[in-house]
Motif scaffolding. Structure first.
Motif, short mmCIF file in Angstrom:
data_model
loop_
_atom_site.label_atom_id
_atom_site.label_comp_id
_atom_site.label_asym_id
_atom_site.label_seq_id
_atom_site.Cartn_x
_atom_site.Cartn_y
_atom_site.Cartn_z
N ASP A 1 0.75 -1.26 0.05
CA ASP A 1 -0.06 0.00 -0.06
C ASP A 1 0.89 1.29 -0.11
O ASP A 1 2.28 1.24 0.12
N VAL A 2 0.10 2.40 -0.03
CA VAL A 2 1.02 3.80 -0.28
C VAL A 2 1.77 3.95 0.87
O VAL A 2 2.82 4.34 1.08
N PHE A 3 0.98 3.87 2.22
CA PHE A 3 1.76 4.03 3.41
C PHE A 3 3.09 3.22 3.25
O PHE A 3 4.14 3.60 3.91
N THR B 1 5.95 4.64 1.18
CA THR B 1 6.51 5.81 1.51
C THR B 1 7.20 5.67 2.75
O THR B 1 8.23 6.38 3.08
N PHE B 2 6.59 4.92 3.85
CA PHE B 2 7.22 4.90 5.07
C PHE B 2 8.72 4.21 5.13
O PHE B 2 9.46 4.80 5.62
N LEU B 3 8.71 3.31 4.46
CA LEU B 3 10.16 2.59 4.50
C LEU B 3 11.26 3.55 3.78
O LEU B 3 12.34 3.51 4.35
N PHE C 1 2.27 2.84 14.16
CA PHE C 1 1.94 3.80 13.21
C PHE C 1 0.88 3.38 12.06
O PHE C 1 -0.07 3.88 12.12
N ARG C 2 0.91 2.06 11.83
CA ARG C 2 -0.02 1.55 10.96
C ARG C 2 -1.37 1.66 11.54
O ARG C 2 -2.55 1.74 10.77
N SER D 1 -3.85 3.48 5.23
CA SER D 1 -3.21 2.64 4.25
C SER D 1 -3.11 3.42 2.91
O SER D 1 -1.86 3.44 2.10
N GLY D 2 -3.67 4.58 2.63
CA GLY D 2 -3.52 5.29 1.36
C GLY D 2 -3.12 6.63 1.71
O GLY D 2 -3.01 7.59 1.04
N ASP D 3 -2.31 6.71 3.03
CA ASP D 3 -1.66 8.10 3.41
C ASP D 3 -0.25 7.95 3.27
O ASP D 3 0.44 7.06 3.75
N ALA D 4 0.29 8.84 2.59
CA ALA D 4 1.72 8.84 2.11
C ALA D 4 2.43 9.60 3.31
O ALA D 4 2.09 10.64 3.74
#
Length: 170
Positions: A2-4, A7-9, A29-30, A35-38
């Motif tokens: 997913d987007v999160f 971008t998170f890693l 955090f999750r 899941s769609g938040d960058a």
């Protein structure tokens, strides 16, 4: 993925966080972030008013600010702050390239003023952080009135019907 996760890693790697730290904090955090938040920023931070209270990890997305705390003795994780950006007020930050740090302050919806000190390794990273915070808080949180460049004013009784009064551009 997913987007999160996408971008998170990379944001955590850019911050130089250890893989062990990332995997410890990611479930917390999750639960807080969709899941769609960058992710915009992930970084370690401290509290200038409470320097001995443990380590904090700050996550900034396009919609939320989440801060977790790891206690010093037992290394337990605790959610310190979880709020939408639009619920924060009086958000300020002050970059200090001499000290390689940025102090971020905001008032949460419950009225408590939160202050975080983010240290960087290099003075150029201070300005990078400043740009990220500017992107998150200034360009995304404008009210519709602030985005307005010009408006058509109401014609007064003495003015011609085609007369307009433009608003001042901000």
């Amino acid at each position: 993925m997913d987007v999160f996760s996408r971008t998170f890693l990379p944001a955590a790697a850019e911050a130089g966080l250890a893989v062990q730290t990332v995997t410890r904090h990611e479930p917390v955090f999750r639960r807080c972030v969709g899941s769609g938040d960058a992710t915009i920023l992930v970084t370690r931070c401290g509290r200038p008013d409470r320097p001995t209270s443990g380590e904090y990890l700050l996550l900034l997305t396009h919609r939320r600010l989440v801060v977790t705390q790891q206690t010093r003795v037992l290394h337990r994780l605790r959610l310190h702050l979880n709020t939408e950006l639009r619920e924060l007020s009086n958000v300020t930050w002050s970059p200090d390239p001499r000290l390689h740090s940025v102090e971020l302050a905001a008032t949460a919806i419950d009225g408590i003023r939160e202050r975080f000190l983010i240290h960087t390794r290099h003075p150029k990273q201070v300005w990078h952080l400043d740009a990220l915070l500017n992107h998150a808080f200034r360009t995304r949180l404008r009210t519709p009135r602030e985005r307005l460049v010009a408006t058509v004013g109401e014609a007064s009784a003495t003015a011609r019907p085609a007369a307009f009064r433009p608003a001042v551009a901000r």
